[in-house]
Design an enzyme around this catalytic site. Structure first.
Site, PDB file in Angstrom:
ATOM      1  N   GLY A  86     -21.070  19.726 -17.633  1.00  0.00           N
ATOM      2  CA  GLY A  86     -21.949  19.855 -18.599  1.00  0.00           C
ATOM      3  C   GLY A  86     -22.406  18.552 -19.204  1.00  0.00           C
ATOM      4  O   GLY A  86     -22.263  17.687 -18.770  1.00  0.00           O
TER       5      GLY A  86
ATOM      6  N   LYS B 297     -20.024  18.372 -26.098  1.00  0.00           N
ATOM      7  CA  LYS B 297     -19.902  18.398 -24.880  1.00  0.00           C
ATOM      8  C   LYS B 297     -20.493  20.100 -24.466  1.00  0.00           C
ATOM      9  O   LYS B 297     -19.698  20.950 -25.174  1.00  0.00           O
ATOM     10  CB  LYS B 297     -18.429  18.282 -24.155  1.00  0.00           C
TER      11      LYS B 297
ATOM     12  N   ASP C 129      -6.396  13.748 -14.292  1.00  0.00           N
ATOM     13  CA  ASP C 129      -7.618  13.378 -13.958  1.00  0.00           C
ATOM     14  C   ASP C 129      -7.798  11.909 -14.799  1.00  0.00           C
ATOM     15  O   ASP C 129      -8.850  11.560 -15.309  1.00  0.00           O
ATOM     16  CB  ASP C 129      -8.790  14.239 -14.322  1.00  0.00           C
TER      17      ASP C 129
END
Length: 337
Positions: free
Chosen positions: A40, A57, A152
């Site tokens: 996004g 976001k 991540d």
């Protein structure tokens, strides 16, 4: 229990209406768009009632993975409280939109300073960022009620506040693991590094390069030239050695985050690592032949054995039963951390 009921439980991030966030971002104006992230866009916003600058976001419409990460993000980060974690202020899912509202980080992401055109970071600031990130990981791995595996961690997910304190964000790929059960996950996740397997052979991976310099007792040659030799030599050598230690191909040799912090604070000795980067080894797991076929690729030969079993002849194949397949060298030297 509905998603609304689950998210509304307890204290912490609040629910926003779509109208509130549309107004805060000037109807998601392209002029206020900070960039694209994952599934996004990311927008600058202003909550007029509290005069608070935020980052919103917006998950791409129709993205199933984006929706999944939105749910994980709200479930996990809304419960976490640490000075080195990005604070989730609120959330919204209305009119087919999934929106996350974060505190604004005035100095942006770490990657924009390391690889972009933003303000050059001194060694003192870089060292503070490393220690802050390690503190966040200690909280996630050992100090919260469950172990949070981020999966991540990269410079674009490390945000910097007005004083250049590190704040780890983007928990969309995170997983919860009960303490004592280890941190194994069923699939690889995260982002592959900047040098891919199909790049030209002359390119050298960062870990290989630094490890090679370590073996030659020349690790300080890996220091960013932009520092102009203005750094604490003991600190920077320690940080780089700990860095390659964390990237060891054998996961059982890598340190815990508590060990990392102890070494970085010079409360424990630095590790004695091999002078050459060890070759990654793969140990094939036991497979049930009721459901799978097993293919063995022997390094350095063209042998390919494939055996299929029907459910009427059900056995478990263990890789240790085959001398040729019990230890296969990985063809790829990519290290996932």
């Amino acid at each position: 229990m509905s998603m609304d009921d689950e998210f509304d439980k307890g204290t912490g991030p609040r629910r926003f209406t779509y109208r509130e966030l549309s107004r805060a971002t000037n109807n998601f104006s392209e002029g206020g768009k900070l960039g694209d992230e994952g599934f996004g866009g990311v927008y600058m916003g202003l909550l007029t009632e509290s005069n608070t600058e935020v980052v919103v976001k917006r998950v791409s419409r129709g993205s199933k993975q984006g929706k999944k990460e939105y749910i994980v993000e709200v479930r996990i980060i809304s419960q976490l409280r640490h000075r080195n974690l990005v604070q989730l202020i609120g959330w919204c899912h209305e009119q087919g939109e999934f929106l996350l509202v974060y505190e604004r980080m005035p100095n942006g992401s770490l990657d924009s300073h390391l690889f972009g055109m933003k303000l050059h970071l001194t060694w003192t600031v870089r060292h503070k960022i490393a220690i802050g990130l390690a503190s966040a990981l200690l909280y996630l791995h050992e100090e919260w009620e469950q172990c949070v595996v981020h999966r991540d961690i990269k410079s674009s997910n490390v945000m910097l506040d007005s004083n250049f304190n590190a704040k780890l964000g983007d928990f969309g790929l995170a997983r919860l693991v009960d303490h004592g059960l280890g941190s194994q996950t069923t699939v690889l996740a995260g982002t592959i590094g900047p040098v891919e397997a199909n790049e030209e052979p002359s390119r050298v991976r960062l870990v290989e390069w630094v490890w090679d310099l370590y073996g030659k007792d020349q690790i300080l040659e890996a220091v960013d030239k932009r520092l102009n030799m203005e750094f604490d030599e003991q600190q920077i050598e320690c940080l780089m050695i700990v860095g390659i230690w964390c990237c060891h191909p054998d996961p059982t040799v890598r340190p815990s985050i508590r060990q990392v912090i102890n070494v970085l604070n010079f409360e424990a000795p630095m590790p004695s690592l091999p002078l050459k980067l060890p070759v990654p080894m793969y140990f094939a797991p036991a497979l049930s032949m009721c459901r799978f076929s097993y293919t063995s690729h022997l390094t350095g030969s063209s042998v390919k054995d494939q055996t299929q079993y029907s459910s009427s002849n059900c056995t478990t194949y263990n890789s240790s039963q085959s001398a040729g397949s019990s230890k296969a060298l990985l063809n790829s030297r990519t290290t996932v951390v």
